[in-house]
Design an enzyme around this catalytic site. Structure first.
Site, PDB file in Angstrom:
ATOM      1  N   ARG A   1       0.849  -1.175   0.000  1.00  0.00           N
ATOM      2  CA  ARG A   1       0.000   0.000   0.000  1.00  0.00           C
ATOM      3  C   ARG A   1       0.890   1.231   0.000  1.00  0.00           C
ATOM      4  O   ARG A   1       1.735   1.379   0.879  1.00  0.00           O
ATOM      5  CB  ARG A   1      -0.828  -0.061   1.291  1.00  0.00           C
ATOM      6  CG  ARG A   1      -2.039   0.750   1.279  1.00  0.00           C
ATOM      7  CD  ARG A   1      -2.879   0.388   2.467  1.00  0.00           C
ATOM      8  NE  ARG A   1      -2.253   0.756   3.728  1.00  0.00           N
ATOM      9  CZ  ARG A   1      -2.941   1.073   4.814  1.00  0.00           C
ATOM     10  NH1 ARG A   1      -4.248   1.039   4.792  1.00  0.00           N
ATOM     11  NH2 ARG A   1      -2.327   1.399   5.916  1.00  0.00           N
TER      12      ARG A   1
ATOM     13  N   ASP B   1       5.229  -5.780   9.969  1.00  0.00           N
ATOM     14  CA  ASP B   1       6.338  -5.444  10.857  1.00  0.00           C
ATOM     15  C   ASP B   1       6.338  -6.311  12.112  1.00  0.00           C
ATOM     16  O   ASP B   1       7.396  -6.757  12.585  1.00  0.00           O
ATOM     17  CB  ASP B   1       6.256  -3.964  11.268  1.00  0.00           C
ATOM     18  CG  ASP B   1       6.750  -3.034  10.161  1.00  0.00           C
ATOM     19  OD1 ASP B   1       7.437  -3.520   9.238  1.00  0.00           O
ATOM     20  OD2 ASP B   1       6.439  -1.832  10.234  1.00  0.00           O
TER      21      ASP B   1
ATOM     22  N   ASP C   1       1.073  -2.714  12.684  1.00  0.00           N
ATOM     23  CA  ASP C   1       1.457  -3.171  11.343  1.00  0.00           C
ATOM     24  C   ASP C   1       1.734  -4.680  11.391  1.00  0.00           C
ATOM     25  O   ASP C   1       2.723  -5.129  11.983  1.00  0.00           O
ATOM     26  CB  ASP C   1       2.719  -2.410  10.893  1.00  0.00           C
ATOM     27  CG  ASP C   1       3.090  -2.723   9.446  1.00  0.00           C
ATOM     28  OD1 ASP C   1       3.114  -3.920   9.081  1.00  0.00           O
ATOM     29  OD2 ASP C   1       3.358  -1.777   8.686  1.00  0.00           O
TER      30      ASP C   1
ATOM     31  N   THR D   1      -0.798   7.635  -0.811  1.00  0.00           N
ATOM     32  CA  THR D   1      -2.121   7.566  -1.453  1.00  0.00           C
ATOM     33  C   THR D   1      -2.999   6.471  -0.858  1.00  0.00           C
ATOM     34  O   THR D   1      -4.208   6.462  -1.064  1.00  0.00           O
ATOM     35  CB  THR D   1      -1.968   7.260  -2.953  1.00  0.00           C
ATOM     36  OG1 THR D   1      -1.419   5.936  -3.083  1.00  0.00           O
ATOM     37  CG2 THR D   1      -1.043   8.248  -3.627  1.00  0.00           C
TER      38      THR D   1
HETATM   39  C1  PRP Z   1      -0.822  -4.028   4.854  1.00  0.00           C
HETATM   40  C2  PRP Z   1      -1.651  -5.266   5.112  1.00  0.00           C
HETATM   41  C3  PRP Z   1      -2.500  -5.378   3.883  1.00  0.00           C
HETATM   42  C4  PRP Z   1      -2.728  -3.941   3.530  1.00  0.00           C
HETATM   43  C5  PRP Z   1      -4.092  -3.551   4.000  1.00  0.00           C
HETATM   44  O1  PRP Z   1       0.242  -4.340   4.029  1.00  0.00           O
HETATM   45  O2  PRP Z   1      -0.912  -6.424   5.351  1.00  0.00           O
HETATM   46  O3  PRP Z   1      -1.843  -6.058   2.817  1.00  0.00           O
HETATM   47  O4  PRP Z   1      -1.736  -3.158   4.191  1.00  0.00           O
HETATM   48  O5  PRP Z   1      -4.373  -2.261   3.625  1.00  0.00           O
HETATM   49  P1  PRP Z   1      -5.508  -1.893   2.598  1.00  0.00           P
HETATM   50  O6  PRP Z   1      -6.714  -2.709   2.968  1.00  0.00           O
HETATM   51  O7  PRP Z   1      -5.706  -0.428   2.859  1.00  0.00           O
HETATM   52  O8  PRP Z   1      -5.010  -2.180   1.220  1.00  0.00           O
HETATM   53  P2  PRP Z   1       1.417  -3.291   3.700  1.00  0.00           P
HETATM   54  O9  PRP Z   1       1.061  -2.438   2.515  1.00  0.00           O
HETATM   55  O10 PRP Z   1       1.776  -2.566   4.942  1.00  0.00           O
HETATM   56  O11 PRP Z   1       2.575  -4.206   3.206  1.00  0.00           O
HETATM   57  P3  PRP Z   1       3.430  -5.288   4.023  1.00  0.00           P
HETATM   58  O12 PRP Z   1       2.484  -6.450   4.333  1.00  0.00           O
HETATM   59  O13 PRP Z   1       4.482  -5.648   3.057  1.00  0.00           O
HETATM   60  O14 PRP Z   1       3.957  -4.651   5.271  1.00  0.00           O
END
Ligand code: PRP
Length: 208
Positions: A103, A202, A199, A107
């Site tokens: 994400r 993380d 997160d 944005t």
């Molecule tokens: C987080 C989470 C989802 C997403 C959810 O991932 O694990 O994949 O955000 O958000 P959304 O519903 O608003 O799309 P992230 O982008 O932090 O990536 P990561 O898992 O690599 O840390």
């Protein structure tokens, strides 16, 4: 919302509470994600199809059943990775097809960065695995990809959802059931689920 399934199972609610606790460190966090994934997938797979199978027991013949649906697990990287082993404990023959979607921090829109799906799907049912359903952008993008690939039976299995994400996914894909352990209050100004758990990537990988 007919397609939203929030489980009240005591084991799930107990483990979810430990998962949320900011004192829970990555080894325990990973174990809980794995266990929750198995319990949630147990419920999400209640409608898998069976065909008859007769087996010989030491005492006679039993009329049994075997799964006929081929199941694909589709973890959204990174955080969905930790759910795979738990589901494999239940469905060891499930194929795993990784999708890399992150994400954009500004944005909040999903960005696809990894996809090695083969040309033709070889499974009948896909379980999209991602602990967090925040804005829903990543989940909607993942289901878009799987539908274009040619899979028609898709389920989303997460751990915590925000109302915004549940709404976005069910509006974009009303035929995709959503299985969660909890529906939380809201998203905050930076797109994190409140109260949530922080997160999930993380906290699993120790990168916070
Ligand atoms: C987080 C989470 C989802 C997403 C959810 O991932 O694990 O994949 O955000 O958000 P959304 O519903 O608003 O799309 P992230 O982008 O932090 O990536 P990561 O898992 O690599 O840390």
């Amino acid at each position: 919302m007919p397609n939203l399934h929030i489980t009240a199972h005591p084991l799930i609610q107990h483990k979810l509470t430990l998962l949320r606790d900011s004192a829970t460190e990555p080894p325990k966090f990973r174990q809980l994600v794995r266990e929750l994934a198995a319990l949630l997938c147990y419920e999400a797979t209640a409608d898998l199809r069976l065909s008859p199978l007769r087996v010989q027991t030491p005492m006679g013949v039993a009329e049994g059943a075997q799964l006929t649906d081929g199941v694909g697990l589709v973890p959204i990287l990174r955080a969905g990775l930790g759910m795979v082993e738990g589901v494999w404990d239940l469905i060891p023959h499930a194929e795993v097809w990784h999708l890399g979607i992150y994400r954009d921090e500004k944005t909040l829109r999903p960005v696809e960065y990894y996809n090695k799906l083969p040309v033709e799907p070889r499974v009948q049912v896909c379980l999209v695995l991602d602990p967090m359903l925040a804005t829903g952008g990543s989940a909607v993008a993942a289901v878009d990809i799987l539908k274009r690939w040619g899979v028609s039976r898709i389920k989303f299995v997460g751990i915590i959802g925000a109302p915004e994400g549940v709404r976005a996914l069910s509006e974009a894909h009303p035929n995709v059931p959503i299985h969660l352990a909890a529906l939380d209050e809201r998203l905050n100004e930076i797109g994190f689920i409140v109260p949530g758990l922080g997160d999930a990537g993380d906290r699993q990988f120790g990168t916070g």
